[in-house]
Scaffold this motif. Structure first.
Motif, PDB file in Angstrom:
ATOM      1  N   UNK A  48     -31.166   9.124 -19.681  1.00  0.00           N
ATOM      2  CA  UNK A  48     -30.535   8.454 -20.822  1.00  0.00           C
ATOM      3  C   UNK A  48     -30.162   7.018 -20.469  1.00  0.00           C
ATOM      4  N   UNK A  49     -29.634   6.825 -19.247  1.00  0.00           N
ATOM      5  CA  UNK A  49     -29.297   5.473 -18.806  1.00  0.00           C
ATOM      6  C   UNK A  49     -30.526   4.572 -18.830  1.00  0.00           C
ATOM      7  N   UNK A  50     -31.645   5.118 -18.324  1.00  0.00           N
ATOM      8  CA  UNK A  50     -32.879   4.346 -18.325  1.00  0.00           C
ATOM      9  C   UNK A  50     -33.312   3.953 -19.726  1.00  0.00           C
ATOM     10  N   UNK A  51     -33.172   4.875 -20.668  1.00  0.00           N
ATOM     11  CA  UNK A  51     -33.523   4.577 -22.061  1.00  0.00           C
ATOM     12  C   UNK A  51     -32.618   3.484 -22.635  1.00  0.00           C
ATOM     13  N   UNK A  52     -31.317   3.585 -22.345  1.00  0.00           N
ATOM     14  CA  UNK A  52     -30.379   2.611 -22.905  1.00  0.00           C
ATOM     15  C   UNK A  52     -30.544   1.233 -22.286  1.00  0.00           C
ATOM     16  N   UNK A  53     -31.063   1.159 -21.082  1.00  0.00           N
ATOM     17  CA  UNK A  53     -31.312  -0.144 -20.479  1.00  0.00           C
ATOM     18  C   UNK A  53     -32.495  -0.852 -21.126  1.00  0.00           C
ATOM     19  N   UNK A  54     -33.235  -0.110 -21.940  1.00  0.00           N
ATOM     20  CA  UNK A  54     -34.302  -0.700 -22.754  1.00  0.00           C
ATOM     21  C   UNK A  54     -33.961  -0.476 -24.227  1.00  0.00           C
ATOM     22  N   UNK A  55     -32.727  -0.778 -24.559  1.00  0.00           N
ATOM     23  CA  UNK A  55     -32.167  -0.413 -25.862  1.00  0.00           C
ATOM     24  C   UNK A  55     -32.891  -1.048 -27.033  1.00  0.00           C
ATOM     25  N   UNK A  56     -33.475  -2.227 -26.836  1.00  0.00           N
ATOM     26  CA  UNK A  56     -34.118  -2.912 -27.952  1.00  0.00           C
ATOM     27  C   UNK A  56     -35.332  -2.156 -28.470  1.00  0.00           C
ATOM     28  N   UNK A  57     -35.857  -1.259 -27.640  1.00  0.00           N
ATOM     29  CA  UNK A  57     -37.019  -0.477 -28.073  1.00  0.00           C
ATOM     30  C   UNK A  57     -36.615   0.718 -28.923  1.00  0.00           C
TER      31      UNK A  57
END
Length: 294
Positions: free
Chosen positions: A143-152
């Motif tokens: 989830x952290x990894x996903x949120x670090x690319x939040x604009x996507x």
């Protein structure tokens, strides 16, 4: 304040084990990731549920060693849902009340969940696949990894990822590789239902059960693992002994070593130990230090 007659301690006074730290499965930079990923409007959406928690990251109280120090200064208390620790010669209670005060979370009794909220209805695609696609195993780190690319991500998905991360990757974490529970993913199909759930009570119960299950031998080890949100115990001490805040060190981020925004401010623990040795300390906040009854 008159001298209190206290029950015995788990370890004799000044003979407590000098442990290194409490192993906490969460990291405070989880909050940083959420604050960076969400827009101000999205943060406002989750603030009624997690608002005070989002401010924790900037407080100068990060210390797994201090948490261990406090756990080894417990009194023998038979109540299942509270502990008392002695600091500077006086008892400080850690119970659901104090947990709620320092986290601001909903600590109402856990309701009987409607299975319709946690189980996918027949003929409906499980919400897990909506959020995570074909992934069978999804963790807080993912989830952290996903949120670090939040604009996507869409705004709705960003907010729901953040909420799941705060609950299952931060407040209620049982291990470093804990899988996000599918019941929680199904519940967040309705974000309002998820945000109204008493996650404070859920986290506190997990934390207290874990503390109470630790034996003297386990507490005497160099490190002891605690599930849930043991950091709340440190926050309670700061509320009870405001002078602890005078022991702040330099701005650091001990978890990641970077110089990003929202840095963790560490404590100079030698100053905290000096406060503990001062049995004449009189700067107590009696909201947290109350008459002892057991």
């Amino acid at each position: 304040m008159a001298e209190l007659e206290l029950p015995s301690r788990l370890f004799a006074d000044r003979e407590e084990p000098a442990g290194d730290r409490v192993n906490m499965y969460f990291k405070l930079n989880t909050i940083k990731a959420v604050l960076k990923a969400l827009t101000p409007e999205e943060i406002d959406t989750i603030r009624p549920c997690f608002g005070k928690l989002l401010d924790v990251y900037s407080k100068p109280v990060f210390s797994g060693k201090l948490a261990h120090f406090l756990l080894t200064r417990q009194l023998n208390v038979v109540k299942r849902h509270e502990i008392w620790v002695v600091f500077a010669g006086k008892p400080v209670r850690f119970s659901l009340r104090e947990f709620g005060l320092v986290t601001g979370l909903n600590c109402q009794p856990l309701p009987a969940l409607d299975r319709a909220l946690t189980k996918c209805p027949p003929g409906v695609t499980p919400y897990w696949f909506t959020l995570f696609g074909g992934e069978e195993y999804f963790t807080g780190e993912m989830l952290l990894g996903k949120l670090r690319r939040a604009k996507a991500l869409t705004s709705e998905v960003r907010v729901k990822y953040a909420c799941l991360l705060l609950v299952d990757g931060f407040l209620c974490r049982r291990s470093f590789h804990m899988k996000i529970p599918k019941e929680h993913v199904e519940m967040i199909r309705d974000l309002d239902v998820f945000l109204k759930y008493p996650w404070g009570r859920y986290s506190f119960d997990m934390t207290m059960q874990c503390i109470k299950s630790r034996s003297l031998n386990q507490l005497a080890q160099v490190t002891v693992a605690i599930q849930g949100f043991i950091h709340a115990l440190v926050l309670v001490l700061v509320e009870a002994v405001p002078s602890v805040l005078s022991a702040v060190g330099e701005i650091t981020d001990p978890e990641s070593g970077d110089e990003d925004v929202f840095p963790v401010i560490s404590l100079k623990l030698d100053k905290v130990w000096d406060l503990d040795k001062d049995n004449k300390y009189d700067g107590w906040n009696f909201v947290c230090v109350i008459s002892f009854r057991y």
